[in-house]
Design an enzyme around this catalytic site. Structure first.
Site, PDB file in Angstrom:
ATOM      1  N   THR A  16       0.845  -1.337  -0.029  1.00 36.44           N
ATOM      2  CA  THR A  16      -0.180  -0.031  -0.063  1.00 36.44           C
ATOM      3  C   THR A  16       0.970   1.208   0.041  1.00 36.44           C
ATOM      4  O   THR A  16       1.967   1.043   0.203  1.00 36.44           O
ATOM      5  CB  THR A  16      -0.874   0.076   1.292  1.00 36.44           C
ATOM      6  OG1 THR A  16      -0.089  -0.008   2.414  1.00 36.44           O
ATOM      7  CG2 THR A  16      -1.778  -1.083   1.414  1.00 36.44           C
ATOM      8  N   GLU A  68      -6.092  -3.778  -0.107  1.00 37.69           N
ATOM      9  CA  GLU A  68      -6.491  -4.881   0.849  1.00 37.69           C
ATOM     10  C   GLU A  68      -7.754  -5.800   0.137  1.00 37.69           C
ATOM     11  O   GLU A  68      -8.137  -6.717   0.581  1.00 37.69           O
ATOM     12  CB  GLU A  68      -6.860  -4.281   1.890  1.00 37.69           C
ATOM     13  CG  GLU A  68      -5.315  -4.006   2.841  1.00 37.69           C
ATOM     14  CD  GLU A  68      -5.335  -2.440   2.583  1.00 37.69           C
ATOM     15  OE1 GLU A  68      -5.731  -1.917   1.461  1.00 37.69           O
ATOM     16  OE2 GLU A  68      -4.513  -1.826   3.224  1.00 37.69           O
ATOM     17  N   LYS A 105     -13.967  17.822  11.559  1.00 36.32           N
ATOM     18  CA  LYS A 105     -14.873  17.731  12.782  1.00 36.32           C
ATOM     19  C   LYS A 105     -14.865  18.983  13.480  1.00 36.32           C
ATOM     20  O   LYS A 105     -14.310  19.661  14.005  1.00 36.32           O
ATOM     21  CB  LYS A 105     -14.204  16.742  13.680  1.00 36.32           C
ATOM     22  CG  LYS A 105     -14.183  15.294  13.375  1.00 36.32           C
ATOM     23  CD  LYS A 105     -13.136  14.505  13.957  1.00 36.32           C
ATOM     24  CE  LYS A 105     -13.003  12.955  13.449  1.00 36.32           C
ATOM     25  NZ  LYS A 105     -11.728  13.064  12.691  1.00 36.32           N
ATOM     26  N   TRP A 126     -19.861  16.647  11.721  1.00 31.05           N
ATOM     27  CA  TRP A 126     -18.901  16.264  10.712  1.00 31.05           C
ATOM     28  C   TRP A 126     -19.179  16.692   9.424  1.00 31.05           C
ATOM     29  O   TRP A 126     -20.360  17.045   9.122  1.00 31.05           O
ATOM     30  CB  TRP A 126     -18.818  14.703  10.661  1.00 31.05           C
ATOM     31  CG  TRP A 126     -18.264  13.888  11.527  1.00 31.05           C
ATOM     32  CD1 TRP A 126     -17.908  14.333  12.647  1.00 31.05           C
ATOM     33  CD2 TRP A 126     -18.061  12.471  11.749  1.00 31.05           C
ATOM     34  NE1 TRP A 126     -17.281  13.329  13.526  1.00 31.05           N
ATOM     35  CE2 TRP A 126     -17.536  12.154  12.807  1.00 31.05           C
ATOM     36  CE3 TRP A 126     -18.331  11.446  10.806  1.00 31.05           C
ATOM     37  CZ2 TRP A 126     -17.032  10.958  13.143  1.00 31.05           C
ATOM     38  CZ3 TRP A 126     -17.707   9.950  11.065  1.00 31.05           C
ATOM     39  CH2 TRP A 126     -16.986   9.942  12.078  1.00 31.05           C
TER      40      TRP A 126
HETATM   41  P1  AMP Z   1      -5.473   2.221  -2.396  1.00 29.49           P
HETATM   42  O1  AMP Z   1      -5.494   0.987  -1.624  1.00 29.49           O
HETATM   43  O2  AMP Z   1      -4.097   3.044  -2.423  1.00 29.49           O
HETATM   44  O3  AMP Z   1      -6.084   1.827  -3.796  1.00 29.49           O
HETATM   45  O4  AMP Z   1      -6.610   3.322  -1.385  1.00 29.49           O
HETATM   46  C1  AMP Z   1      -7.876   2.569  -1.102  1.00 29.49           C
HETATM   47  C2  AMP Z   1      -8.439   3.887  -0.710  1.00 29.49           C
HETATM   48  O5  AMP Z   1      -9.014   4.874  -1.895  1.00 29.49           O
HETATM   49  C3  AMP Z   1      -9.894   3.468  -0.221  1.00 29.49           C
HETATM   50  O6  AMP Z   1      -9.852   3.140   1.262  1.00 29.49           O
HETATM   51  C4  AMP Z   1     -10.564   4.763  -0.323  1.00 29.49           C
HETATM   52  O7  AMP Z   1     -10.515   5.896   0.717  1.00 29.49           O
HETATM   53  C5  AMP Z   1     -10.181   5.418  -1.531  1.00 29.49           C
HETATM   54  N1  AMP Z   1     -11.074   5.185  -2.750  1.00 29.49           N
HETATM   55  C6  AMP Z   1     -10.938   4.133  -3.470  1.00 29.49           C
HETATM   56  N2  AMP Z   1     -12.074   4.144  -4.439  1.00 29.49           N
HETATM   57  C7  AMP Z   1     -12.741   5.332  -4.180  1.00 29.49           C
HETATM   58  C8  AMP Z   1     -14.085   5.837  -4.446  1.00 29.49           C
HETATM   59  N3  AMP Z   1     -14.744   5.381  -5.584  1.00 29.49           N
HETATM   60  N4  AMP Z   1     -14.345   7.122  -3.832  1.00 29.49           N
HETATM   61  C9  AMP Z   1     -13.707   7.502  -2.828  1.00 29.49           C
HETATM   62  N5  AMP Z   1     -12.889   6.638  -2.392  1.00 29.49           N
HETATM   63  C10 AMP Z   1     -12.137   5.599  -2.923  1.00 29.49           C
END
Ligand code: AMP
Length: 530
Positions: free
Chosen positions: A168, A312, A424, A429
C-alpha cells in the site's frame, strides 16, 4: 492463451505503429521467462520476484510466468519516493528485479541500498550504462528468453499459495505488503468479468491506464486472459494527449483509471476534440469520482461506472451499476454512489461506539468488509510472520477500511469521507468530499481539495484549495456563493486559497497530508472570508 490465443496486447510506443503481441505469443514468452528465471537465475518457489515496469506486454508476461512457476510477482510502484522503494524491496528481500530500460535512471541509484538484489533483467529501450560498475548481474530480457526452452514443467500449486504481492502507498507509517493467493486472484478475476462488474468479453478492448503496480491494474491483466479481452497498454505515455490519440486510433471499448487521469483527458479533448465514443463504459475509482466529471463524459458519449476498492480488497469492492428498469434521471442517484457489493464481498457499517448500523441510507459509520479476495493480514516480510494491526483487522476477520459512509437498503454504498479526512467542526462532521464535488461542479474550477485545519472556536474548519481553469475570473466570494446553493451554511469554508495543482499521491489521488502540512508550515497564501 490457447483458447483465446488470437486476442492481443497492444503496447503504445510513441511511434507510428504500436507494438502488437497475441495472447499465444505472450504465453510462449511467459513459458520461456519462467524457464530462464528458474534455470538461469535460480528463482525458487515462494520467492518474491520484483517488477519495476510500465503497463506493457513484457509486464503481462511477468504476470503469468512468475506466479505460475510458484514464485510471487512483486510489482513495485515506480512513483514512490526512493526511501519507500528501498524499504519495500528490502522488506520483501527481492533478489531479482525485472525493469524497463526507460526506468533504469530510477532503479540504478537505489541499487547500492538494496543488498538482496543480485539480478537485474532489463527489457525495452533505454541506456543501460546507468548500471555500469554496480554490484549486480545484468541480463537482457530478450536474450534470456532466446536462450530458454518453450516448454516448462509447471508445478502443481496449492491454490492458497501466494501468487502476487503489492504494497500500500503508506500514507502513515511504513508501506504494508498485501499478498494475493492464486485462489483470491482467480475468484476476483471471475467477479471482474461478471456483467455486474466490468463484464467484458473477447469482443472488447480495454485501455489499462491504471498501472500494473496499482493493485494489479485492478485485476484486469488476469481477467482479460480469462475471457480473451484485448488489452491496450499505454507504457509510459500516460499524458492526456497520447491517451486521447490512442483512444481515437485504437478504439478501446473500455478503460480504467483514477479520476485525475479523466480530468486531464477531459481538459485535453475540450481543447483539442477527439472521438472517444468507442468507449462504451469506463471504470473510474481509486478516489471519489466527482459527479460533474461523470456528467461531462456522459455528454461526450462515454458512460462512467464508479467503483470503490482498496489494495486490501484486490481491489474490487463495489461498482455503481444502477438497478434495471430506471430512466436516465432515476439512474443518476445510483450512479454517483460508490456502488453495490457483489456476492463475494460481505459488508457492514460500524458506528463510533462499535455498534453495527442499519443499511438505511442515513446512518454513517466505518465500512468493514470481508470475503475471498479481501486481505485478513499484512505480509510480515521475507523473515517475518503476517501481522494484523488492530486498527485494520478485527478479531473475527473483518477488514476495517478507514472509509466512512452510508449503505442503502438495496446495498449501494455512499462514502462521505476517509475517516482521517472528515472535518470535525463543533461536534458535527463535514464531508470534505461533498465540498470538493460541489466546488468541482463550478464551470471555472479544474480541481479542488478540501482539508480540515485547526480552528480556535470550532476545533476544525474546512480549508478550500482550488485550481482554476485557464482564463477563469471567479473569486473566493463567488465560489462561496456558488457552494451556498447546495451546501449548508455552517459547512461553507471561510479559508480559501488558489493553487497551481492539487498535490497527488503515487497513484494519482489527492494527497491531503501534503496540503495539511503546507498549511501548517504557512506555505499557502490563505484568505479568510468573514
Ligand atoms: P489504495 O489501496 O491506495 O488503492 O487506496 C484505497 C482507498 O482509496 C480506499 O480506502 C478509499 O479511501 C479510496 N477510494 C478508492 N475508491 C474510491 C471511490 N470510488 N470513492 C472514494 N474513495 C475511494
Amino acid at each position: 492463451m490457447t483458447i483465446h490465443g488470437k486476442s492481443q496486447v497492444t503496447t503504445w510506443t510513441g511511434e507510428a505503429e504500436p507494438h502488437r503481441r497475441s495472447f499465444a505469443e505472450i504465453g510462449n514468452r511467459a513459458t520461456r521467462l519462467a524457464g530462464a528465471l528458474r534455470e538461469q537465475l535460480g528463482v525458487q518457489q515462494s520467492e518474491a520476484v520484483a517488477t519495476l515496469m510500465w503497463n506493457n506486454a513484457e509486464h503481462v508476461e511477468a504476470y503469468f510466468a512468475i506466479p505460475s512457476m510458484g514464485a510471487v510477482l512483486h510489482t513495485l510502484n515506480l512513483r514512490l519516493p526512493p526511501e519507500q522503494l528501498v524499504f519495500i524491496v528490502n522488506h520483501a528481500a527481492d533478489r531479482v528485479v525485472l525493469v524497463n530500460g526507460t526506468l533504469l535512471p530510477l532503479l540504478a541509484p537505489l541499487l547500492p541500498h538494496l543488498p538482496t538484489v543480485e539480478h537485474v533483467v532489463v527489457s525495452g529501450i533505454g541506456d543501460r550504462s546507468a548500471l555500469d560498475g554496480l554490484n549486480v548481474q545484468v541480463h537482457e530480457y530478450e536474450e534470456l528468453l532466446a536462450g530458454s526452452s518453450d516448454s516448462f514443467d509447471w508445478p502443481e500449486l496449492d491454490e492458497r499459495q501466494a501468487a502476487a504481492m503489492c504494497y500500500t502507498s503508506g500514507t502513515t507509517g511504513d508501506p504494508k505488503g498485501v499478498v494475493f493467493s492464486h485462489r483470491s486472484v482467480y475468484l476476483h478475476s471471475m467477479q471482474v468479468n461478471m456483467a455486474e462488474s466490468m463484464g467484458l468479453t473477447d469482443r472488447d478492448t480495454t485501455l489499462v491506464v491504471v498501472p500494473q503496480f496499482h493493485v494489479n491494474a485492478w485485476g484486469l491483466p488476469h481477467a482479460t486472459f480469462m475471457t480473451g479481452i484485448n488489452m491496450l497498454m499505454p507504457d509510459r505515455f500516460l499524458q492526456p494527449a497520447p491517451l486521447a490519440e490512442m483512444i481515437e486510433r485504437e478504439k478501446p471499448t473500455h478503460a480504467a483509471a483514477v479520476p485525475t487521469i479523466w480530468q486531464g483527458l477531459l481538459a485535453e479533448v475540450t481543447a483539442n476534440p477527439r472521438d472517444l465514443t468507442s468507449m462504451k463504459q469506463v471504470t473510474i475509482g481509486g478516489s471519489a469520482c466527482p459527479p460533474a466529471l461523470m456528467e461531462a463524459y456522459d455528454k461526450l458519449g462515454v458512460r462512467v461506472c464508479h467503483a470503490w476498492g482498496m489494495t486490501e480488497t484486490s481491489p474490487l469492492g463495489t461498482m455503481a451499476h444502477p438497478p434495471a428498469g430506471l430512466s436516465a434521471e432515476e439512474e443518476w442517484p445510483y450512479r454517483i454512489t460508490q456502488g453495490r457489493f457483489p456476492a463475494g464481498v460481505e459488508a457492514r457499517l460500524v458506528g463510533p461506539n462499535g455498534d453495527l448500523l442499519p443499511w438505511d441510507g442515513e446512518s454513517a459509520g466505518e465500512l468493514e468488509v470481508r470475503g475471498n479476495w479481501i486481505a485478513s493480514s499484512y505480509y510480515g516480510g521475507a523473515a517475518g510472520e503476517p501481522f494484523r494491526p488492530e486498527d485494520k483487522f478485527s478479531a473475527d476477520g473483518w477488514l476495517k477500511t478507514g472509509d466512512v459512509g452510508v449503505i442503502s437498503a438495496d446495498g449501494f454504498l455512499t462514502l462521505t469521507d476517509r475517516a482521517k479526512d472528515v472535518i470535525k467542526s463543533g461536534g458535527e462532521w463535514i464531508s470534505s468530499v461533498d465540498l470538493e464535488n460541489a466546488l468541482m461542479a463550478h464551470p471555472e474550477v479544474a480541481e479542488a481539495a478540501v482539508v480540515a485545519v485547526p480552528d480556535d472556536k470550532w476545533g476544525e474548519r474546512p480549508l478550500a484549495t482550488v485550481v482554476l481553469k485557464e482564463g477563469a475570473t471567479v473569486n473566493y466570494t463567488g465560489l462561496r456563493d456558488f457552494l451556498a446553493r447546495t451546501v449548508a451554511k455552517w459547512q461553507l469554508p471561510e479559508r480559501w486559497t488558489f493553487i497551481e495543482a492539487v498535490p497527488k499521491t503515487s497513484v494519482g489521488k489527492f494527497d491531503k497530508k501534503v496540503i495539511r502540512k503546507q498549511y501548517a508550515d504557512g506555505a499557502l497564501d490563505v484568505t479568510k472570508l468573514d
